[in-house]
Design a protein around this motif. Structure first.
Motif: not given
Ligand code: M6R
Length: 611
Positions: A303-306, A350-351, A355, A402, A404, A411, A487-488
């Motif tokens: 999801c998202g950045t990942s 995933s960071q 998630t 928040v 990433s 990653q 996104l950032k």
């Molecule tokens: O912890 P995760 O990498 O699974 O989180 C995924 C997204 O929720 C996360 O990357 C989100 O998009 C960030 N806030 C982006 O900066």
């Protein structure tokens, strides 16, 4: 997302709970509260909408103390962020509960409980849990532990719970399913939290509960029961994190600190994983060779950045390693009955490793029975790493902002290691691997150099303060880099930003271009450069304002309506890592100018542990 802290000790636990809540603030929340059992075993509670600081103010005006307590930061899902919806929730002035996660059958429970005449003081799903524990079980003769065990059997959905009761004042009960929860082990005291960061000032010894576990803590004892009710032993692990790993130090914001930590984080992610110019396969786990031998294609889920990191990796898998690779957003994958071929490696990224959508998608993928799984994750003891066959940890250290940043570049570093080990079996020669390893080993130093652009990017950011929209363009791997840049920017500066592959401009987005629309392009010196230049001409011809982050050798010059910032000249493979840095700096400085809450942007949470 919501955060939990709890403690049972000989000393007053209120300061421990408050410090824990402060340390969980980065997760995102909109109200906070705590409850303790005082010296007369009465439940005392304080709750406030807004920041933990508001709760602290309330507590300095009317202090409460106790040796057993639970606390919570709430990110509103069921019901508004008001005091009455804030946790802990209490039933009959006897039992108090804090809860992370979502109870899916709360409507049914609420109807049943209403029919029995229970009254509700909040709109939350959590309140049904505390009624269930007290009214339905303790009132029928069960003790606190048995009441919690009976209650969780009837819950559908995700939960991490902390429970105390004035009838059982020497106990703290905790349980988890689908939401993270750790027990901190002290000397003659125990703690619970949704994240180790909350407890680092009081202990570095942790037990990570498994799905379905319920634990019974007193000051002197700890018993853990698995989902079948059998008493089990869980290993105590020593955390390597120090309490100041989550301190801000000289920086103004965590995001800024984390951007500048990237050279170290990338170097740490590579450390010990390359020997004699080859990536060590065992870095991925002891079964790695056996599993990699069978892999014919890769499916990435995140999801998202990942997800953006996954998109970049898909270019690498196909162009460098000749392995078919597809990337999917986890929330889509989990509901679309995907077809996974035998010998697919499902890579989750995933960071946080917590998630909810990514975890659920992994479960879906595993249920197909055909696949092997690998997690690229920053948190060693997360749910995701526990569920995966193989793991490659990014060693970014705690990411608090928040947005990433170091999570993303580590990653990418880890994914490139994976591309190399898998690629070895699909045609990457030893010579090519050596070349690529050499480039990888230079990344940290190159990032260090790119960070020197900070001041020029800060000056540039002044041109964005009054903008409402922005367009990011890139081609090849620079398209997902542009997506990540957009996104950032939207996430922390609230400027509406979109990313497009530059070749798509004339298929629609060109209509948006005018002198008010800043267009940010990422332009490394690669075989797509001339194509990108033509696309940028299309923008200029329509009066668009261009900001180009370009390889010093790409031949761009600043002129009217074109601002060029030279980025270190680098090899094309590692370019996505390097070019992401100036975009991070740009969004950071724009957010500072706009005065937003950089580390905790509105409506967002650090780890999205609910669907
Ligand atoms: O912890 P995760 O990498 O699974 O989180 C995924 C997204 O929720 C996360 O990357 C989100 O998009 C960030 N806030 C982006 O900066």
């Amino acid at each position: 997302m919501c955060g939990i802290v709890g403690a049972i000790a000989e000393r007053d636990v209120t300061p421990i709970l408050l410090e824990g809540l402060r340390r969980l603030e980065y997760r995102g929340y909109d109200s906070a509260g705590l409850a303790v059992l005082d010296s007369k075993h009465h439940l005392q509670r304080a709750r406030k909408p807004g920041k933990v600081a508001m709760l602290e103010q309330a507590l300095s005006a009317s202090p409460i103390h106790g040796t057993v307590g639970i606390a919570h930061t709430r990110w509103a899902t069921h019901g508004e962020p008001t005091e009455s919806n804030a946790h802990p929730h209490i039933c009959n002035q006897t039992v108090a509960v804090v809860h992370n996660g979502i109870i899916e059958n709360h409507d049914t429970l609420r109807e049943q409980q209403r029919a029995k005449g229970y009254t509700f003081t909040s709109d939350t799903d959590t309140e049904t849990i505390v009624h269930e524990i007290y009214e339905n079980h303790i009132n029928k003769g069960l003790d606190l532990l048995a009441a919690v065990q009976a209650t969780v059997k009837g819950l559908h959905g995700a939960y991490a719970l902390g429970v105390i009761s004035k009838q059982d004042p020497q106990r703290l009960i905790t349980a988890r399913m689908g939401s993270p929860l750790v027990i901190g082990v002290g000397i003659g005291e125990y703690f619970i939290a949704s994240d180790v960061a909350a407890l680092l000032p009081v202990t570095r010894r942790f037990i990570f509960l498994e799905e379905g576990d319920v634990a019974d803590l007193t000051r002197q004892s700890l018993r853990i029961f698995d989902r079948t009710g059998k008493q089990v032993e869980r290993e105590i692990k020593e955390s390597e994190l120090s309490a100041d790993a989550v301190e801000l130090g000289q920086y103004r914001h965590y995001m800024q600190k984390e951007i500048f930590e990237q050279p170290r984080a990338i170097a740490d992610t590579l450390e010990g994983r390359i020997v004699n110019d080859q990536v060590i396969e065992q870095s991925f786990g002891h079964q790695a060779s056996e599993i990699f031998e069978q892999i014919k294609e890769v499916r990435i889920i995140a999801c998202g950045t990942s997800y953006h990191a996954g998109l970049i990796a898909s270019y690498w898998f196909e162009s460098l390693a000749d392995i078919p690779c597809r990337v999917e957003v986890a929330s889509e994958f989990r509901y679309r009955q995907p077809h996974l071929r035998k010998n697919t490696l499902v890579v989750t990224i995933s960071q946080s490793g917590e998630t909810a959508d990514t975890l659920a998608a992994l479960k879906e993928a595993k249920a197909s029975g055909n696949v092997h799984s690998l997690a690229v994750c920053n948190v060693a003891e997360s749910s995701l790493t526990r569920e995966s066959d193989l793991i490659l940890l990014t060693r970014a250290g705690p990411e608090i902002g928040v947005a990433s940043t170091k999570g993303f570049t580590t990653q990418l570093t880890a994914l490139l290691l994976l591309v190399l080990v898998l690629g070895r079996r699909h045609g990457i020669s030893a010579k090519r691997e050596k070349e690529l390893v050499h480039h990888l080993e230079q990344v940290a130093a190159k990032v260090e150099k790119v960070l020197e652009m900070d001041e020029s990017i800060r000056l540039l950011s002044e041109q964005f303060g009054d903008k409402e929209h922005a367009l990011f363009l890139g081609r090849g791997t620079m398209y997902p880099v542009a997506m990540e840049g957009a996104l950032k920017l939207k996430e922390i500066s609230y400027i509406h930003a979109e990313a497009y592959p530059a070749g798509e401009l004339k298929h629609g987005p060109l209509a948006l271009v005018d002198s008010e629309m800043p267009i940010i392009a990422v332009a490394p010196n690669n075989e797509l450069l001339e194509k990108l230049k033509s696309n940028l001409q299309e923008v200029r011809a329509r009066g668009g304002k261009l900001f180009v982050f370009a390889d010093g050798e790409a031949g761009f010059k600043s002129e009217v309506d074109v601002t060029v910032l030279d980025v270190e000249s680098i090899n094309d493979v590692i370019a996505p890592i390097i070019f992401s840095i100036p975009l991070q700096l740009l969004s950071y400085h724009v957010a500072v100018i706009k005065g937003t809450d950089v580390d905790k942007p509105r409506n967002l949470a650090k780890a999205v542990t609910v669907e």
